[in-house]
Design a protein around this motif. Structure first.
Motif, PDB file in Angstrom:
ATOM      1  N   VAL A  38       0.851  -1.176   0.000  1.00 46.74           N
ATOM      2  CA  VAL A  38       0.000   0.000   0.000  1.00 46.74           C
ATOM      3  C   VAL A  38       0.892   1.234   0.000  1.00 46.74           C
ATOM      4  O   VAL A  38       1.831   1.323   0.791  1.00 46.74           O
ATOM      5  CB  VAL A  38      -0.923   0.014   1.233  1.00 46.74           C
ATOM      6  N   ALA A  41       1.496   4.941   2.925  1.00 50.26           N
ATOM      7  CA  ALA A  41       1.003   4.249   4.116  1.00 50.26           C
ATOM      8  C   ALA A  41       0.291   5.194   5.067  1.00 50.26           C
ATOM      9  O   ALA A  41      -0.292   4.755   6.052  1.00 50.26           O
ATOM     10  CB  ALA A  41       2.152   3.563   4.845  1.00 50.26           C
ATOM     11  N   LYS A  42       0.327   6.496   4.799  1.00 48.67           N
ATOM     12  CA  LYS A  42      -0.390   7.477   5.603  1.00 48.67           C
ATOM     13  C   LYS A  42      -0.570   8.744   4.786  1.00 48.67           C
ATOM     14  O   LYS A  42       0.154   8.999   3.821  1.00 48.67           O
ATOM     15  CB  LYS A  42       0.353   7.795   6.899  1.00 48.67           C
ATOM     16  N   ILE A  61      -4.647   6.228  -3.062  1.00 49.88           N
ATOM     17  CA  ILE A  61      -3.907   5.146  -2.423  1.00 49.88           C
ATOM     18  C   ILE A  61      -3.733   4.041  -3.461  1.00 49.88           C
ATOM     19  O   ILE A  61      -4.705   3.619  -4.096  1.00 49.88           O
ATOM     20  CB  ILE A  61      -4.668   4.587  -1.203  1.00 49.88           C
ATOM     21  N   ILE A 164      -5.217   3.085   6.922  1.00 52.17           N
ATOM     22  CA  ILE A 164      -4.348   4.182   6.489  1.00 52.17           C
ATOM     23  C   ILE A 164      -4.715   5.410   7.323  1.00 52.17           C
ATOM     24  O   ILE A 164      -5.817   5.952   7.195  1.00 52.17           O
ATOM     25  CB  ILE A 164      -4.539   4.499   5.002  1.00 52.17           C
ATOM     26  N   GLY A 498      -0.419   3.038  10.472  1.00 54.09           N
ATOM     27  CA  GLY A 498      -0.256   1.840   9.674  1.00 54.09           C
ATOM     28  C   GLY A 498      -0.617   0.653  10.492  1.00 54.09           C
ATOM     29  O   GLY A 498       0.041   0.334  11.442  1.00 54.09           O
TER      30      GLY A 498
END
Length: 523
Positions: A38, A41-42, A61, A164, A498
């Motif tokens: 992913v 991640a934030k 994302i 996320i 995460g």
């Protein structure tokens, strides 16, 4: 930043926490073979970045499946972000939103559901709409991406999910941390036992109190003013977000405790270069090892003496709401709400069966629960005259490895039968909670029990869905074309930046194969 997720096929309960933000991980790889990645991640607009009222951000994302991964049907849901007093991040439902929630800022999540093939990549688009009247400070949300159960072979299925985190600082102004000590409690104020002082800090500011930037200093002095013990405890990651609390546990002095006598202690929350956020001072009286308190025996037959936690309570000193952390010694925490009186909270753990008149496992028609007992604890509140106790019992993966997690129960013995109250299960944190009137806590044995996995035939549509509890994910019920019996809970957990949540499910073999420190002695 990319977060790489892996799957790990095991028949046990475990917790894996990925913290890629408050802890400043740049990239994370978990467990064995790669399942998906992913990126980012934030979503973080804080520190030197910020958003302005009325601003709209369009974000993407990228969710990529490994070529060796299984086909997965995925879901995307927006949640709020909260924390427990131990720093565990939890997903919040709309009714639990705080003034610092950004959940309603997130819209137009596309796709909200999707199927991903091995080696495929999916773009998840969404908008962040900052309201024109948004107030300054940080706002938080979680974008939860989770799969439907998918087969893994050998009679098992798994759910994989990741949260996320979204952090938005509204306005460019930098704000200093602000907080208030809202609870003090002391255990071990007896000779021969290590002293433990619990300090609970509430973040009263509008931004995070960052991990490793704040510490709790506890200084104990004798009646002449000489320092006899002190300790400093760092606020560990993750950071403490506004409107939530964190409990520091300090052990000043030697492991053998302090000599009997009267002491004064000061607990301070400090940041930066000796900048004090808040300070509280109170008295401790260390006594010889007692056998009774407020007219009751402290250690009951069958109880482990080393698990005993006794904290005095006085409404005039402690207020109506009071918190006791006995997790380390007894695996229990108790929060008093609307309490009054002058007495104590006494908590302990039994080494085995406490020998109640009606066995825990007896049929319900005979006053039992009909469940297999896992362990017993004891919570008493002598001297308290009113209020509710929110009792939370913690369990370990080893304790529940043979039990169906969404059918665990707590029950308390009232002297003639076992009472099974309404429960809150939180598989992510390994806890189960209930509310009880403090007047009922008179030598009250509390039992944790459940059904062995081989005895359970619950499927994914069980009304005891572990994802509908108050401090956990709130994900809709597990369902698939096969009846699955839940055998192990969450490989995954909650961290502020995460989170990986993997639930291992085993096919049912039996069917279808499918606070303010008191001034009195505190022990």
């Amino acid at each position: 930043m990319e977060l790489r997720i892996s799957r790990f096929l095991v028949y046990l309960v475990a917790i894996v926490i990925i913290a890629a933000g408050f802890v400043n991980f740049n990239s994370t790889r978990v467990l064995a073979d790669n399942a998906f990645t992913v990126e980012p991640a934030k979503i973080d607009y804080s520190d030197d970045l910020f958003v302005t009222p009325g601003e709209t951000l369009n974000k993407t994302i990228t969710f990529t499946s490994d070529p060796t991964a299984s086909i997965m049907d995925m879901n995307v849901v927006v949640k709020g972000l909260g924390q427990t007093r131990q720093g565990v991040t939890t997903e919040l439902e709309p009714q639990d939103d705080t003034p610092f929630s950004a959940r309603t800022y997130i819209s137009n999540v596309t796709p909200a559901t999707f199927r991903i093939e091995p080696g495929e990549q999916v773009k998840i688009n969404f908008a962040i709409n900052v309201p024109a009247d948004a107030t300054e400070g940080e706002k938080y949300a979680l974008l939860s991406i989770f799969s439907n159960p998918y087969g893994t072979g050998q009679g098992a299925a798994a759910i994989i999910a990741i949260d996320i985190p979204i952090i938005l600082k509204v306005g460019s102004t930098k704000h200093n941390p602000a907080g208030q000590i809202v609870n003090l409690a002391v255990t071990g104020a007896i000779t021969g036992k290590p002293l433990e002082i619990q300090t609970t800090l509430l973040n009263t500011g509008i931004t995070r109190i960052k991990g490793e930037s704040v510490f709790n200093r506890v200084v104990v002095k004798d009646i002449t003013g000489n320092t006899v013990a002190q300790a400093e405890i760092l606020l560990e990651n993750p950071s403490l977000i506004p409107s939530f609390e964190r409990t520091f546990i300090a052990h000043p002095g030697p492991a053998t405790g302090l000599p009997a006598g009267e002491y004064i202690y000061e607990s301070s929350i400090i940041t930066g270069v000796a900048t004090v956020i808040d300070t509280r001072t109170d008295k401790i009286i260390v006594t010889e090892t007692p056998t009774t308190a407020f007219g009751v025996n402290l250690v009951l037959p069958g109880m482990d003496p080393d698990s005993l936690v006794v904290v005095d309570y006085d409404f005039e000193e402690d207020g109506a709401n009071f918190y006791v952390d006995a997790i380390e010694k007894a695996g229990v925490e108790v929060e008093l709400r609307g309490a009054a009186g002058f007495g104590a909270v006494i908590i302990g753990r039994y080494s085995g069966d406490p020998g109640t008149g009606v066995p825990f496992s007896a049929p319900v028609t005979q006053g039992g629960t009909g469940k297999t007992a896992i362990k017993y604890v004891d919570v008493r509140a002598p001297g308290l005259t009113q209020g509710t106790a929110h009792v939370t019992v913690h369990y370990t993966p080893e304790e529940v490895k043979d039990f169906t997690l969404d059918r665990l129960i707590l029950a308390y013995y009232n002297g003639t039968k076992w009472i099974m109250p309404n429960l809150t299960r939180n598989i992510a944190t390994g806890t189960i909670s209930f509310d009880v009137q403090v007047l009922d806590l008179t030598g009250t044995v509390i039992g944790l029990g459940g059904d062995h996995t081989s005895d359970s035939s619950t499927n994914g549509n069980s009304t005891n869905n572990p994802f509908t509890d108050e401090d956990t994910t709130g994900i809709s019920s597990i369902s698939s074309g096969t009846n699955w019996g839940l055998v192990a809970g969450i490989i995954g957990g909650v961290a502020v930046f995460g989170i990986i949540l993997i639930i291992i499910v085993r096919r049912n073999k039996s069917k279808n194969r499918r606070r303010t420190l008191p001034k009195r002695p505190v022990r």
